[in-house]
Motif scaffolding. Structure first.
Motif, short mmCIF file in Angstrom:
data_model
loop_
_atom_site.label_atom_id
_atom_site.label_comp_id
_atom_site.label_asym_id
_atom_site.label_seq_id
_atom_site.Cartn_x
_atom_site.Cartn_y
_atom_site.Cartn_z
N LEU A 105 -5.81 -1.24 3.86
CA LEU A 105 -7.20 -0.80 3.99
C LEU A 105 -7.49 0.07 5.20
O LEU A 105 -8.64 0.18 5.65
CB LEU A 105 -8.17 -2.00 3.96
CG LEU A 105 -8.10 -2.84 2.67
CD1 LEU A 105 -9.12 -3.98 2.75
CD2 LEU A 105 -8.37 -1.99 1.43
N TYR A 106 -6.48 0.74 5.73
CA TYR A 106 -6.71 1.81 6.71
C TYR A 106 -6.86 3.10 5.90
O TYR A 106 -5.90 3.58 5.30
CB TYR A 106 -5.53 1.94 7.66
CG TYR A 106 -5.45 0.85 8.71
CD1 TYR A 106 -6.12 0.97 9.93
CD2 TYR A 106 -4.69 -0.30 8.50
CE1 TYR A 106 -6.04 -0.02 10.90
CE2 TYR A 106 -4.60 -1.30 9.47
CZ TYR A 106 -5.28 -1.14 10.67
OH TYR A 106 -5.20 -2.13 11.62
N LEU A 107 -8.06 3.66 5.88
CA LEU A 107 -8.36 4.79 5.02
C LEU A 107 -8.54 6.07 5.83
O LEU A 107 -9.21 6.07 6.86
CB LEU A 107 -9.61 4.49 4.19
CG LEU A 107 -9.53 3.18 3.37
CD1 LEU A 107 -10.82 2.96 2.61
CD2 LEU A 107 -8.33 3.18 2.43
N SER A 108 -7.98 7.16 5.35
CA SER A 108 -7.92 8.41 6.09
C SER A 108 -9.27 9.12 6.16
O SER A 108 -10.01 9.19 5.18
CB SER A 108 -6.90 9.35 5.45
OG SER A 108 -6.91 10.61 6.08
N THR A 109 -9.57 9.67 7.35
CA THR A 109 -10.74 10.53 7.51
C THR A 109 -10.38 12.00 7.26
O THR A 109 -11.24 12.87 7.37
CB THR A 109 -11.33 10.39 8.94
OG1 THR A 109 -10.31 10.73 9.88
CG2 THR A 109 -11.82 8.97 9.18
N VAL A 110 -9.13 12.28 6.97
CA VAL A 110 -8.59 13.59 6.56
C VAL A 110 -8.51 14.61 7.70
O VAL A 110 -7.48 15.22 7.91
CB VAL A 110 -9.37 14.19 5.36
CG1 VAL A 110 -8.76 15.54 4.95
CG2 VAL A 110 -9.37 13.23 4.18
N GLY A 111 -9.59 14.82 8.44
CA GLY A 111 -9.59 15.84 9.48
C GLY A 111 -8.67 15.50 10.63
O GLY A 111 -8.61 14.36 11.08
#
Length: 199
Positions: A57-63
């Motif tokens: 459940l560590y989800l990417s912020t992409v930037g």
């Protein structure tokens, strides 16, 4: 007698030179906490595979966040360098746990993501009694949220730890001049974050 006095003078002079020539290096801030930091690093090893992080459940912020090094009065100072891509776990809340950072930070290298650092982020609320600290290091802040990825209304404290990439500015410095977002499609040059009042 004259020889003995001369010998004593020479010995005193040599000892004085020894203290001048060989200064004692100050201990790095993290040294007293080496055992804890090593345990944390070992616990985070599994997240070198970002897919394991996502499953937990560590989800990417992409930037990929980086800073120019610009200084602004009343704002956080981020030395020139990158933070990287933040993977945030919103299920980790409450008092910061030294073994459970709620953010993992990856550096894009070619087509890979390499785990370089972790971060603890603590919101400033009415229940916040004092500035949090871990490993003898006070958190940075309080500060506004990091727009555009975090709304500025999200006032918080945070602390970074560069566990897997050497940072010449220090393990707990937010940015790392050795980290880079170059060549990554979603590189995000952020402005310094405004500091707020807190306990």
């Amino acid at each position: 007698m004259r020889f003995a006095k001369s010998a004593r003078c020479c010995l005193v002079a040599m000892l004085g030179l020894a203290f001048i020539v060989v200064p004692i290096a100050p201990a790095a801030p993290e040294e007293p906490y080496k055992t804890q930091i090593d345990a944390l690093r070992k616990a985070m090893e599994k997240y070198k595979d970002y897919k394991v992080a996502v499953r937990d459940l560590y989800l990417s912020t992409v930037g990929c966040v980086h800073y120019s090094g610009e200084k602004m009065a009343g704002y956080m100072h981020y030395p020139k360098g990158a933070m990287g891509i933040h993977f945030v776990n919103l299920t980790i809340q409450g008092v910061p746990d030294p073994m459970k950072p709620n953010i993992l930070i990856y550096e894009p290298v070619g087509k890979e993501l390499r785990l370089v650092a972790v971060e603890w982020l603590v919101p400033l609320t009415e229940k916040t009694g004092k500035r949090p600290s871990l490993f003898g290091k006070p958190f940075d802040g309080p500060m506004e949220g990091h727009e555009p990825l975090i709304p500025k209304q999200y006032v918080h404290y945070d602390l970074h730890a560069w566990l897997f990439k050497d940072n010449p500015l220090g393990m707990f410095t937010p940015t790392n001049p050795n980290a880079s977002c170059d060549g990554y499609d979603f590189a995000l040059l952020e402005m310094p974050t405004k500091l707020m009042s807190g306990p």
